[in-house]
Design a protein around this motif. Structure first.
Motif, PDB file in Angstrom:
ATOM      1  N   GLU A  62     -10.088  11.307  -3.787  1.00  0.00           N
ATOM      2  CA  GLU A  62      -9.825  11.413  -2.352  1.00  0.00           C
ATOM      3  C   GLU A  62      -9.814  10.049  -1.674  1.00  0.00           C
ATOM      4  N   TYR A  63     -10.688   9.158  -2.140  1.00  0.00           N
ATOM      5  CA  TYR A  63     -10.790   7.834  -1.530  1.00  0.00           C
ATOM      6  C   TYR A  63      -9.455   7.100  -1.544  1.00  0.00           C
ATOM      7  N   TYR A  64      -8.751   7.186  -2.662  1.00  0.00           N
ATOM      8  CA  TYR A  64      -7.477   6.459  -2.795  1.00  0.00           C
ATOM      9  C   TYR A  64      -6.344   7.117  -2.017  1.00  0.00           C
ATOM     10  N   LEU A  65      -6.540   8.370  -1.648  1.00  0.00           N
ATOM     11  CA  LEU A  65      -5.503   9.094  -0.918  1.00  0.00           C
ATOM     12  C   LEU A  65      -5.721   9.083   0.587  1.00  0.00           C
ATOM     13  N   GLU A  66      -6.882   8.621   1.016  1.00  0.00           N
ATOM     14  CA  GLU A  66      -7.193   8.634   2.442  1.00  0.00           C
ATOM     15  C   GLU A  66      -6.301   7.650   3.202  1.00  0.00           C
ATOM     16  N   THR A  67      -6.009   8.003   4.429  1.00  0.00           N
ATOM     17  CA  THR A  67      -5.172   7.158   5.280  1.00  0.00           C
ATOM     18  C   THR A  67      -5.788   5.785   5.476  1.00  0.00           C
ATOM     19  N   GLU A  68      -7.130   5.736   5.632  1.00  0.00           N
ATOM     20  CA  GLU A  68      -7.794   4.452   5.844  1.00  0.00           C
ATOM     21  C   GLU A  68      -7.555   3.520   4.668  1.00  0.00           C
ATOM     22  N   PHE A  69      -7.584   4.065   3.442  1.00  0.00           N
ATOM     23  CA  PHE A  69      -7.364   3.235   2.263  1.00  0.00           C
ATOM     24  C   PHE A  69      -5.929   2.727   2.247  1.00  0.00           C
ATOM     25  N   GLN A  70      -4.978   3.596   2.611  1.00  0.00           N
ATOM     26  CA  GLN A  70      -3.572   3.191   2.620  1.00  0.00           C
ATOM     27  C   GLN A  70      -3.350   2.056   3.614  1.00  0.00           C
ATOM     28  N   LEU A  71      -3.939   2.186   4.807  1.00  0.00           N
ATOM     29  CA  LEU A  71      -3.778   1.134   5.814  1.00  0.00           C
ATOM     30  C   LEU A  71      -4.447  -0.159   5.371  1.00  0.00           C
ATOM     31  N   GLN A  72      -5.601  -0.032   4.718  1.00  0.00           N
ATOM     32  CA  GLN A  72      -6.349  -1.202   4.272  1.00  0.00           C
ATOM     33  C   GLN A  72      -5.572  -1.999   3.247  1.00  0.00           C
ATOM     34  N   ASN A  73      -4.763  -1.314   2.420  1.00  0.00           N
ATOM     35  CA  ASN A  73      -4.081  -1.978   1.319  1.00  0.00           C
ATOM     36  C   ASN A  73      -2.573  -2.082   1.505  1.00  0.00           C
ATOM     37  N   SER A  74      -2.069  -1.695   2.678  1.00  0.00           N
ATOM     38  CA  SER A  74      -0.621  -1.712   2.891  1.00  0.00           C
ATOM     39  C   SER A  74      -0.054  -3.108   2.845  1.00  0.00           C
ATOM     40  N   ASN A  75      -0.873  -4.124   3.145  1.00  0.00           N
ATOM     41  CA  ASN A  75      -0.385  -5.503   3.143  1.00  0.00           C
ATOM     42  C   ASN A  75      -0.826  -6.284   1.908  1.00  0.00           C
ATOM     43  N   SER A  76      -1.443  -5.576   0.940  1.00  0.00           N
ATOM     44  CA  SER A  76      -1.968  -6.278  -0.227  1.00  0.00           C
ATOM     45  C   SER A  76      -0.906  -6.567  -1.266  1.00  0.00           C
ATOM     46  N   SER A  77       0.293  -6.008  -1.093  1.00  0.00           N
ATOM     47  CA  SER A  77       1.372  -6.240  -2.044  1.00  0.00           C
ATOM     48  C   SER A  77       2.691  -6.177  -1.318  1.00  0.00           C
ATOM     49  N   GLU A  78       3.748  -6.501  -2.014  1.00  0.00           N
ATOM     50  CA  GLU A  78       5.080  -6.490  -1.400  1.00  0.00           C
ATOM     51  C   GLU A  78       5.452  -5.083  -0.981  1.00  0.00           C
ATOM     52  N   SER A  79       6.194  -4.998   0.084  1.00  0.00           N
ATOM     53  CA  SER A  79       6.701  -3.693   0.491  1.00  0.00           C
ATOM     54  C   SER A  79       7.649  -3.175  -0.558  1.00  0.00           C
ATOM     55  N   THR A  80       7.544  -1.904  -0.865  1.00  0.00           N
ATOM     56  CA  THR A  80       8.386  -1.319  -1.906  1.00  0.00           C
ATOM     57  C   THR A  80       9.444  -0.401  -1.340  1.00  0.00           C
ATOM     58  N   SER A  81       9.495  -0.266  -0.027  1.00  0.00           N
ATOM     59  CA  SER A  81      10.487   0.628   0.550  1.00  0.00           C
ATOM     60  C   SER A  81      10.674   0.298   2.013  1.00  0.00           C
ATOM     61  N   SER A  82      11.869   0.663   2.538  1.00  0.00           N
ATOM     62  CA  SER A  82      12.115   0.457   3.958  1.00  0.00           C
ATOM     63  C   SER A  82      11.392   1.504   4.790  1.00  0.00           C
ATOM     64  N   THR A  83      10.829   2.542   4.168  1.00  0.00           N
ATOM     65  CA  THR A  83      10.098   3.581   4.865  1.00  0.00           C
ATOM     66  C   THR A  83       8.649   3.543   4.407  1.00  0.00           C
TER      67      THR A  83
END
Length: 451
Positions: A62-83
């Motif tokens: 659940e931790y890896y699927l939570e929105t907070e985790f996604q926001l925390q790591n959204s800038n940790s790597s290159e964007s993979t999609s325009s969406t």
């Protein structure tokens, strides 16, 4: 003083130039696998969404699927999609953390667990790579997974869906084993049930855009595989564009940003320009090399299947303005993104115009080279045709070549090296008037010129 020339059209010699934007294609017989209806099951977008649904059943994930985790790591790597919110990007971000993969593997309860004591949190890039490495080694040693089936650390971290497809397959395989052992139970999803079926004209247009895009991407991947990787053909761009199409189709109708999507793709669509311009040459080459291509018949049949695939990009770029036009017709002008949709169609229309112009210039250049070879005393582009021309009551068959500034008139001669002789030239600026005298379906013109 004026001179009158009467011209009656005959069969073309070098052929008239096609217009890409309005090109009509007469297709021959195609094999059944080219006509299979597209399905969401084969879509990378839906595959990733299904994997995320199954990962939600893994204890502790659940931790890896939570929105907070996604926001925390959204800038940790290159964007993979325009969406940013699409399933592929979410799954990619989760897998790149490394610890998530180790958790997934350890849930299998293998004889030898992956040790995580010396690995710090997911935001540490080196720790993430260390975790991914241990996951790969564990898959080889404990699951007996071959190198061909596994991905590499580079394939996971580079911005290329070709490598990530292998990551998705590996994760799916482990999830299958978890289900087989009864460790997780995945409930069937009703995301694609009848409530999501098209309810009106606009929904039907969106569904046509989505399904035909899926089919197009699948066909281009088959073409790339059939040519043994010699032509990439925008494969990566095609996959990413399809993911954005899928994400837009999933959104509520009034929140769909089709115009923004096509505007953002205007530069990327330049990949169509050289392909469409060289399409005729590619078809000719396929015919010439048919015997050699028969060696690849188990992947792509060269006589009818290869030509059917080669025409796909030409057909597709011509189809986008039509589909967006239908979307505009069925979209309320008061909707928030209506003007954006109109701008999107204008963007893709500019692409088709550029494609057409590139093709016109290439074919004109080829026609000029042909003229240099055939015309005697060539010194001087281009609509080509053969006419019956009458002047001073004398009628004879001549070849007429219309350039941007001049009209060349040639007659056929018997010569081993040259078979056209230049008989006259008319500058466009000297033409006073052109009258259409055609009757009963026959084309004829009278041209008045300064003499």
């Amino acid at each position: 003083m004026t001179t009158t020339l009467q011209m009656k059209r005959r069969t073309p010699s070098l052929g008239s130039l096609p217009n890409v934007a309005g090109m009509s294609i007469v297709e021959g017989p195609t094999p059944s696998n080219l006509n299979k209806p597209p399905t969401s099951a084969s879509s990378l977008y839906h595959t990733c969404r299904s994997v995320l649904d199954r990962l939600a059943c893994v204890p502790g994930f659940e931790y890896y699927l939570e929105t907070e985790f996604q926001l925390q790591n959204s800038n940790s790597s290159e964007s993979t999609s325009s969406t940013p919110s699409d399933p592929l990007t979410k799954l990619w971000q989760i897998c790149r953390q490394g610890l998530s993969l180790c958790l997934l593997f350890n849930t299998l309860r293998p004889d030898k667990l992956i040790k995580l004591d010396d690995i710090s949190g997911p935001n540490n890039g080196q720790s993430a790579k260390k975790a991914v490495y241990r996951f790969i080694v564990a898959c080889k040693e404990e699951l007996r997974t071959s190198d061909d089936e596994l991905f590499t650390i580079t394939e996971l971290n580079q911005n290329d869906t070709n490598g990530f497809v292998k990551v998705v397959k590996t994760v799916s395989t482990i999830l299958d084993r978890l289900e087989e052992k009864g460790i997780i139970t995945v409930r069937s999803s009703n995301r694609n049930s009848d409530p999501n079926a098209p309810k009106n004209t606009r929904d039907k247009v969106v569904m046509e855009l989505l399904e035909t895009e899926r089919k197009y991407v699948a066909d281009m991947e088959r073409l790339q595989v059939g040519m043994l990787g010699r032509w990439n053909g925008g494969r990566e761009e095609g996959r990413r564009f399809l993911i954005s199409v899928e994400a837009n189709a999933d959104a509520p109708s009034q929140e769909q940003r089709w115009g923004q999507l096509f505007q953002s793709q205007e530069e990327a669509f330049t990949v169509y320009e050289p392909f469409c311009a060289n399409y005729n040459q590619a078809q000719d080459l396929a015919i010439q090399e048919n015997l050699q291509l028969q060696k690849l018949a188990s992947m792509i049949e060269p006589s009818y299947e290869l030509p059917s695939l080669l025409i796909k990009p030409v057909q597709r770029i011509c189809k986008y303005p039509l589909l967006l036009g239908e979307l505009i017709k069925s979209t309320d002008k008061e909707w928030k993104y209506y003007d954006e949709l109109v701008a999107g169609r204008e963007a893709v229309q500019r692409v088709t115009m550029r494609v057409n112009e590139v093709q016109r210039k290439l074919e004109n250049a080829q026609a000029v080279e042909e003229l240099k070879r055939r015309v005697e005393d060539w010194k001087v582009g281009l609509i080509v045709d053969k006419f019956l021309m009458s002047s001073n009551d004398a009628e004879r068959e001549l070849h007429v070549f219309l350039f941007e500034r001049i009209l060349l008139i040639c007659k056929e001669i018997k010569d081993a090296n040259r078979n056209l002789q230049l008989k006259g030239k008319i500058f466009i600026t000297s033409i006073i008037q052109v009258m259409n005298n055609g009757r009963n379906g026959k084309q004829a013109w009278t041209c008045f010129i300064y003499g």
